[in-house]
Design a protein around this motif. Structure first.
Motif, PDB file in Angstrom:
ATOM      1  N   LEU A   1       0.964  -1.134  -0.194  1.00 34.57           N
ATOM      2  CA  LEU A   1       0.007   0.024  -0.072  1.00 34.57           C
ATOM      3  C   LEU A   1       0.700   1.191   0.100  1.00 34.57           C
ATOM      4  O   LEU A   1       1.907   1.345   0.549  1.00 34.57           O
ATOM      5  CB  LEU A   1      -0.888  -0.011   1.330  1.00 34.57           C
ATOM      6  CG  LEU A   1      -1.824  -1.339   1.616  1.00 34.57           C
ATOM      7  CD1 LEU A   1      -2.629  -0.751   2.830  1.00 34.57           C
ATOM      8  CD2 LEU A   1      -2.792  -1.432   0.317  1.00 34.57           C
ATOM      9  N   PRO A   2       0.564   2.187  -0.600  1.00 38.56           N
ATOM     10  CA  PRO A   2       1.157   3.561  -0.628  1.00 38.56           C
ATOM     11  C   PRO A   2       1.010   4.175   0.759  1.00 38.56           C
ATOM     12  O   PRO A   2      -0.129   3.937   1.366  1.00 38.56           O
ATOM     13  CB  PRO A   2       0.318   4.417  -1.890  1.00 38.56           C
ATOM     14  CG  PRO A   2      -0.919   3.818  -1.824  1.00 38.56           C
ATOM     15  CD  PRO A   2      -0.775   2.405  -1.626  1.00 38.56           C
ATOM     16  N   ARG A   3       2.051   5.177   1.061  1.00 39.06           N
ATOM     17  CA  ARG A   3       1.944   5.648   2.438  1.00 39.06           C
ATOM     18  C   ARG A   3       0.771   6.384   2.938  1.00 39.06           C
ATOM     19  O   ARG A   3       0.077   6.380   3.931  1.00 39.06           O
ATOM     20  CB  ARG A   3       3.201   6.642   2.587  1.00 39.06           C
ATOM     21  CG  ARG A   3       3.227   7.090   4.206  1.00 39.06           C
ATOM     22  CD  ARG A   3       4.470   7.864   4.033  1.00 39.06           C
ATOM     23  NE  ARG A   3       4.383   8.830   5.571  1.00 39.06           N
ATOM     24  CZ  ARG A   3       5.171   8.200   6.461  1.00 39.06           C
ATOM     25  NH1 ARG A   3       5.613   7.143   6.577  1.00 39.06           N
ATOM     26  NH2 ARG A   3       4.961   8.827   7.665  1.00 39.06           N
ATOM     27  N   TRP A   4       0.013   6.980   1.789  1.00 35.80           N
ATOM     28  CA  TRP A   4      -0.817   8.013   2.161  1.00 35.80           C
ATOM     29  C   TRP A   4      -2.317   6.976   2.282  1.00 35.80           C
ATOM     30  O   TRP A   4      -3.056   7.382   3.135  1.00 35.80           O
ATOM     31  CB  TRP A   4      -1.544   8.967   0.802  1.00 35.80           C
ATOM     32  CG  TRP A   4      -1.885   8.135  -0.186  1.00 35.80           C
ATOM     33  CD1 TRP A   4      -1.316   7.604  -1.486  1.00 35.80           C
ATOM     34  CD2 TRP A   4      -3.223   7.768  -0.627  1.00 35.80           C
ATOM     35  NE1 TRP A   4      -2.064   7.128  -2.330  1.00 35.80           N
ATOM     36  CE2 TRP A   4      -3.353   7.265  -2.033  1.00 35.80           C
ATOM     37  CE3 TRP A   4      -4.464   8.061  -0.047  1.00 35.80           C
ATOM     38  CZ2 TRP A   4      -4.620   6.756  -2.485  1.00 35.80           C
ATOM     39  CZ3 TRP A   4      -5.772   7.525  -0.974  1.00 35.80           C
ATOM     40  CH2 TRP A   4      -5.777   7.008  -2.029  1.00 35.80           C
ATOM     41  N   GLN A   5      -2.163   5.823   1.701  1.00 39.90           N
ATOM     42  CA  GLN A   5      -3.525   4.971   2.116  1.00 39.90           C
ATOM     43  C   GLN A   5      -3.331   4.440   3.516  1.00 39.90           C
ATOM     44  O   GLN A   5      -4.381   4.405   4.074  1.00 39.90           O
ATOM     45  CB  GLN A   5      -3.403   3.858   1.090  1.00 39.90           C
ATOM     46  CG  GLN A   5      -4.561   3.941   0.093  1.00 39.90           C
ATOM     47  CD  GLN A   5      -4.826   2.805  -0.933  1.00 39.90           C
ATOM     48  OE1 GLN A   5      -3.699   2.103  -1.292  1.00 39.90           O
ATOM     49  NE2 GLN A   5      -5.575   2.843  -1.628  1.00 39.90           N
TER      50      GLN A   5
ATOM     51  N   ALA B   1      -6.089   7.221  10.105  1.00 36.38           N
ATOM     52  CA  ALA B   1      -6.934   8.423  10.469  1.00 36.38           C
ATOM     53  C   ALA B   1      -8.418   8.083  10.761  1.00 36.38           C
ATOM     54  O   ALA B   1      -9.247   8.231  11.888  1.00 36.38           O
ATOM     55  CB  ALA B   1      -6.699   9.461   9.424  1.00 36.38           C
ATOM     56  N   LEU B   2      -8.674   6.923   9.938  1.00 40.26           N
ATOM     57  CA  LEU B   2     -10.055   6.527   9.972  1.00 40.26           C
ATOM     58  C   LEU B   2     -10.362   5.795  11.397  1.00 40.26           C
ATOM     59  O   LEU B   2     -11.227   5.789  11.971  1.00 40.26           O
ATOM     60  CB  LEU B   2     -10.399   5.398   8.523  1.00 40.26           C
ATOM     61  CG  LEU B   2     -11.010   6.272   7.379  1.00 40.26           C
ATOM     62  CD1 LEU B   2     -10.883   5.245   6.310  1.00 40.26           C
ATOM     63  CD2 LEU B   2     -12.421   6.797   7.718  1.00 40.26           C
ATOM     64  N   GLU B   3      -9.336   5.055  11.407  1.00 36.94           N
ATOM     65  CA  GLU B   3      -9.608   4.047  12.870  1.00 36.94           C
ATOM     66  C   GLU B   3      -8.990   4.802  13.948  1.00 36.94           C
ATOM     67  O   GLU B   3      -9.017   4.157  15.062  1.00 36.94           O
ATOM     68  CB  GLU B   3      -8.962   2.801  12.570  1.00 36.94           C
ATOM     69  CG  GLU B   3      -9.339   2.202  11.352  1.00 36.94           C
ATOM     70  CD  GLU B   3     -10.402   1.303  11.985  1.00 36.94           C
ATOM     71  OE1 GLU B   3     -11.127   1.577  12.980  1.00 36.94           O
ATOM     72  OE2 GLU B   3     -11.061   0.377  11.147  1.00 36.94           O
TER      73      GLU B   3
ATOM     74  N   ASP C   1       4.859   2.104  12.311  1.00 36.95           N
ATOM     75  CA  ASP C   1       6.058   2.690  11.891  1.00 36.95           C
ATOM     76  C   ASP C   1       5.726   3.930  11.185  1.00 36.95           C
ATOM     77  O   ASP C   1       6.549   4.919  10.932  1.00 36.95           O
ATOM     78  CB  ASP C   1       6.912   1.808  11.237  1.00 36.95           C
ATOM     79  CG  ASP C   1       6.279   1.240   9.903  1.00 36.95           C
ATOM     80  OD1 ASP C   1       5.034   0.975  10.108  1.00 36.95           O
ATOM     81  OD2 ASP C   1       6.905   1.126   8.800  1.00 36.95           O
ATOM     82  N   ILE C   2       4.391   4.464  11.045  1.00 42.18           N
ATOM     83  CA  ILE C   2       3.856   5.486  10.252  1.00 42.18           C
ATOM     84  C   ILE C   2       3.848   6.588  11.644  1.00 42.18           C
ATOM     85  O   ILE C   2       3.232   6.495  12.266  1.00 42.18           O
ATOM     86  CB  ILE C   2       2.650   5.280   9.669  1.00 42.18           C
ATOM     87  CG1 ILE C   2       2.777   4.375   8.694  1.00 42.18           C
ATOM     88  CG2 ILE C   2       2.075   6.834   9.191  1.00 42.18           C
ATOM     89  CD1 ILE C   2       2.671   4.661   7.058  1.00 42.18           C
ATOM     90  N   GLN C   3       4.787   7.541  11.439  1.00 40.44           N
ATOM     91  CA  GLN C   3       4.602   8.443  12.395  1.00 40.44           C
ATOM     92  C   GLN C   3       4.390   9.857  11.770  1.00 40.44           C
ATOM     93  O   GLN C   3       4.090   9.901  10.802  1.00 40.44           O
ATOM     94  CB  GLN C   3       6.077   8.741  13.036  1.00 40.44           C
ATOM     95  CG  GLN C   3       6.852   7.466  13.856  1.00 40.44           C
ATOM     96  CD  GLN C   3       6.012   7.053  14.846  1.00 40.44           C
ATOM     97  OE1 GLN C   3       5.477   7.746  15.662  1.00 40.44           O
ATOM     98  NE2 GLN C   3       6.325   5.981  15.426  1.00 40.44           N
ATOM     99  N   GLY C   4       4.191  10.945  12.583  1.00 40.25           N
ATOM    100  CA  GLY C   4       3.787  12.139  12.196  1.00 40.25           C
ATOM    101  C   GLY C   4       2.387  12.282  11.950  1.00 40.25           C
ATOM    102  O   GLY C   4       1.622  11.378  12.352  1.00 40.25           O
ATOM    103  N   PRO C   5       1.957  13.650  11.552  1.00 45.16           N
ATOM    104  CA  PRO C   5       0.735  13.748  11.656  1.00 45.16           C
ATOM    105  C   PRO C   5      -0.217  12.968  10.636  1.00 45.16           C
ATOM    106  O   PRO C   5       0.361  12.942   9.586  1.00 45.16           O
ATOM    107  CB  PRO C   5       0.497  15.445  11.232  1.00 45.16           C
ATOM    108  CG  PRO C   5       1.772  15.722  10.596  1.00 45.16           C
ATOM    109  CD  PRO C   5       2.907  14.924  11.284  1.00 45.16           C
TER     110      PRO C   5
END
Lengths: 739, 52
Positions: A481-485, A491-493, A510-514
């Protein structure tokens, strides 16, 4: 916090934050103040009693007892760490609100207790009386023994008469005061027309005393008051021990949660006030703070609020309640404080009654214990019968001198000790129960242990028993999956408590940040989450399950399925090892409502044959299965599988609402996982071993001892020493293996 | 041996005295809280307790 305040106090620069809160002001009304006074010191200062919340360690005692150092108007303060109560003596000029503020600024929550509203604990009162009875019995026993030993050693003349009379005098407190609980028990047993141990004890105590008097005054022989008092003393001590363990075991549960003395916040005529829980009535308004478990059933009066209901229904997902809805004791507000109007007092709530009933039955129903009691009574009856028959046999048939015959009978009466069974049995069970509670296993009755012992099959429910119940993301489609997905999914969950949300957060940790901010983010619990990003509606929904062994949800973009996520339940680490051990002793099977394919996959990884792994079973199917397989122990959900759990030889609730589980299952595991099962089996093993050793010992001891006495090999003195020794052996034996 | 006749009441009175002492202590609640005193002993007692 207390520790840092204490350091400042030592250094002499303690500066407390000045509280400007007005919430304590109601304490200053004269009418209120006069109701709170608990006594007066010799100096004319009033003494108040407070309940203190927030005590953590020894430093708290230290800090609170040094209140006089902090404020000059406080003259003394004494804290009882265990009861969380503090007695404080203050100047009559000091407003109570200032006291409350002072304690509050140190980091504790004070509650003034009204005079006459300290709740009396009846169980504690009974224990207090028992301790006094034991003290008196102990004193009399010690002195009687000393005097009796002189008698056995051959004292005679005037001294013997004086010693004997002193013994009789010393025995009266035991007979009339210490032993009185036995007479009460005997009366109850007479009324119910059933033979209870108290009846046997009472009869043998009184009869032996009369016989002893006869022996002394008419036959001019030795008395055996020493062994009678030792007998009474030891039985009292054993009862105290059993009660103490019962209390300790119980304290950890209903009484801890529903401690009737604990302060609750009420609203009377629009004013906040503190009451002990026991004094709350129906119709009262109660305020529960965030994270404080509701202690009464009631109607929600305040605004809508989210409550954690896991204690009630076993669900980890909180529910939102709105004004006017009914709430049950055991729920926990997690959004903020909430106000309820009480509809049922704490001792009438489902949670309390089910907790209580699970504790009350706790030794009563065991068949094994009843049998032990009966064996004890038989031994006692046999000894009396033998004594009655052998006295004439000795004197007439064998032509022994009367003194010799009496000495043998006396030894026999003294040495016979079925009480080893009568209190050894209950004690063994009490120790086993306590040990189980320590390991977070709730056993509803002693009977349950008996049934664990006769179990032949073990039936597992799949979810949450063998597996963790926590999902893990197995794979996605497309696989990368791409990072934005990923960010979108997170964000949804982001605020969901659903297991799937946790699994996704864990997978993409491992996805950090806003994260992107979604508009109108909404969760329909158990169904879907959706939100709008840049004008596109994104949602995560459950989709129809295919035949694979995995659970599937999908990400939708404006109702077009974009990504599929496959999850799998994880096998518990300990499952494999434990099942391999259990297979040697029991028939194992799996009964699950899950897809057959998934169940078979699980069974094969656990080396359970396919014919013992059943899937797609409804609760009724599970019940039928249990009925077809007698002597089955079933581990399952206390709610969904309750019918099967109730019918099973041993029903063990491993998850589900506590109140329900306690009613339906024999045993509840409070800790997730199968290690509890291992613990339970090992506790039961130790218990059965201890019971067997006790039974064997008591029978062997009485058989050998009675024979030796009849052949005149044991003198009454030796008998009097051996009897308590045998009891001590049984006592220590009952505790063996339970740390 | 006749000294025993004197010693017997003394022994019993002594014992009964201790029994009464225990009951008095028990009634006054000395055994109700066995934990706090263990904490209290760690306190510095330079100013602790009564001030009047």
């Amino acid at each position: 916090m207390a520790c840092s305040f204490l350091n400042d106090l030592e250094a002499g620069d303690l500066r407390l934050p000045i509280s400007i809160s007005s919430k304590w002001n109601y304490l200053d009304q004269d009418e209120f103040r006069s109701k709170m006074v608990h006594g007066e010191s010799p100096f004319g200062n009033k003494i108040y009693l407070l309940q203190i919340e927030g005590l953590t360690c020894a430093s708290c005692t230290q800090l609170l007892e040094r209140l006089p150092d902090i404020d000059d108007r406080v003259y003394s303060s004494r804290l009882s760490f265990i009861n969380e109560k503090m007695k404080i003596e203050i100047s009559n000029q000091m407003p109570l609100s200032e006291v409350a503020k002072l304690i509050n600024s140190l980091g504790y929550k004070p509650h003034f207790i009204r005079k006459g509203e300290e709740v009396v604990d009846h169980a504690d009162l009974a224990m207090t009386k028992l301790v006094k009875r034991i003290a008196v019995a102990g004193f009399c026993l010690g002195n009687i023994m000393l005097l009796a030993i002189a008698g056995y050693a051959g004292i005679d003349g005037n001294l013997k008469t004086i010693f004997s009379f002193t013994q009789i005098a010393l025995f009266f407190p035991i007979l009339l005061y210490s032993a009185s609980p036995f007479y009460q028990g005997a009366m109850v047993s007479l009324k119910r027309r059933s033979i209870h141990l108290d009846l046997v004890i009472s009869i043998s105590l009184v009869l032996s005393f009369v016989l002893s008097l006869f022996a002394f005054f008419i036959w001019n022989k030795e008395m055996y008051l020493d062994s009678l008092s030792a007998f009474t003393f030891l039985i009292l001590v054993s009862r105290w021990t059993v009660k103490k363990f019962e209390q300790k075991a119980k304290k950890s549960l209903s009484d801890k949660l529903f401690h009737s003395d604990q302060p609750v916040k009420t609203m009377i005529n629009g004013r906040e006030s503190i009451l002990p829980l026991a004094h709350v009535k129906e119709g009262d308004f109660l305020i529960f703070e965030k994270d404080q478990i509701l202690l009464c059933d009631g109607k929600l009066v305040s605004n809508r609020t989210a409550l954690d209901c896991s204690l009630i229904n076993g669900e980890s997902v909180p529910r939102v309640y709105t004004e006017g809805m009914s709430l049950a004791a055991g729920m926990r507000p997690i959004g903020g404080s909430c106000t309820i109007q009480v509809t049922r007092k704490f001792d009438q709530t489902d949670l309390y009654t089910s907790l209580k009933s699970s504790e009350d039955y706790f030794l009563g129903r065991s068949k094994n214990l009843e049998n032990l009691d009966r064996i004890g009574q038989i031994i006692l009856g046999l000894a009396l019968l033998i004594a009655l028959v052998s006295f004439p046999t000795f004197t007439f048939a064998l032509e022994l001198p009367v003194s010799e015959a009496w000495s043998r009978i006396l030894s026999l009466l003294v040495i016979t000790c079925p009480c080893a069974l009568a209190f050894g049995g209950p004690l063994s069970y009490a120790f086993a129960l306590q040990q189980a509670r320590k390991k977070s296993i709730l056993v509803s009755s002693a009977d349950a242990f008996d049934r664990v012992n006769t179990t032949k099959n073990i039936v597992f429910d799949k979810t949450g028993t063998l597996t963790t119940g926590l999902l893990k993301l197995k794979r996605t489609s497309p696989s990368v999956l791409p990072r934005w997905q990923k960010e979108l999914v997170l964000a949804l969950e982001s605020s969901s408590q659903h297991p799937i949300a946790f699994a996704l957060r864990d997978a993409y940790k491992d996805i950090q940040g806003p994260l992107p901010i979604l508009n109108d983010l909404t969760e329909v619990v158990g169904e879907k989450v959706f939100g709008i990003l840049n004008g596109t509606l994104y949602s995560i929904k459950r989709t129809p399950q295919d035949e694979s062994s995995e659970l599937k949800v999908s990400l939708f973009e404006n109702d077009i399925e974009k990504v599929q996520f496959y999850f799998e339940d994880q096998l518990r680490k300990e499952s494999k090892e434990l099942l391999r051990e259990l297979k040697l002793k029991y028939n194992l099977s799996i009964c699950s409502g899950d897809r057959i394919k998934r169940v078979h996959k699980l069974a094969s990884s656990l080396l359970i044959s396919k014919k013992n792994a059943h899937g797609e079973l409804s609760p009724t199917d599970k019940l039928n299965f249990i009925e077809k397989n007698p002597y089955s122990m079933m581990l399952g959900d206390g709610f969904n599988d309750s019918a099967a759990l109730m019918r099973a030889h041993v029903g063990i609730a491993v998850e589900g609402p506590l109140s329900q589980s306690l009613k339906k299952a024999d045993i509840c595991f409070l800790k997730p996982g199968l290690n509890s099962l291992k613990e339970l089996l090992s506790i039961n093993h130790t218990l059965q071993k201890n019971l067997r050793v006790n039974l064997g010992f008591t029978i062997a001891y009485n058989f050998i001892a009675i024979n030796l006495c009849l052949f005149g090999r044991i003198s009454p003195l030796v008998a009097a020493i051996l009897m308590p020794l045998s009891s001590i052996f049984v006592l220590s034996q009952s505790k063996r293996g339970f740390s | 041996m006749s000294i025993l006749i004197l010693m017997l009441p003394i022994a019993i009175t002594l014992g009964a005295g201790f029994l009464l002492a225990f009951l008095a202590a028990f009634n006054s609640g000395q055994f109700e809280d066995l934990e706090t005193p263990a904490h209290r002993i760690l306190n510095d007692d330079k100013k602790e307790g009564y001030k009047s």
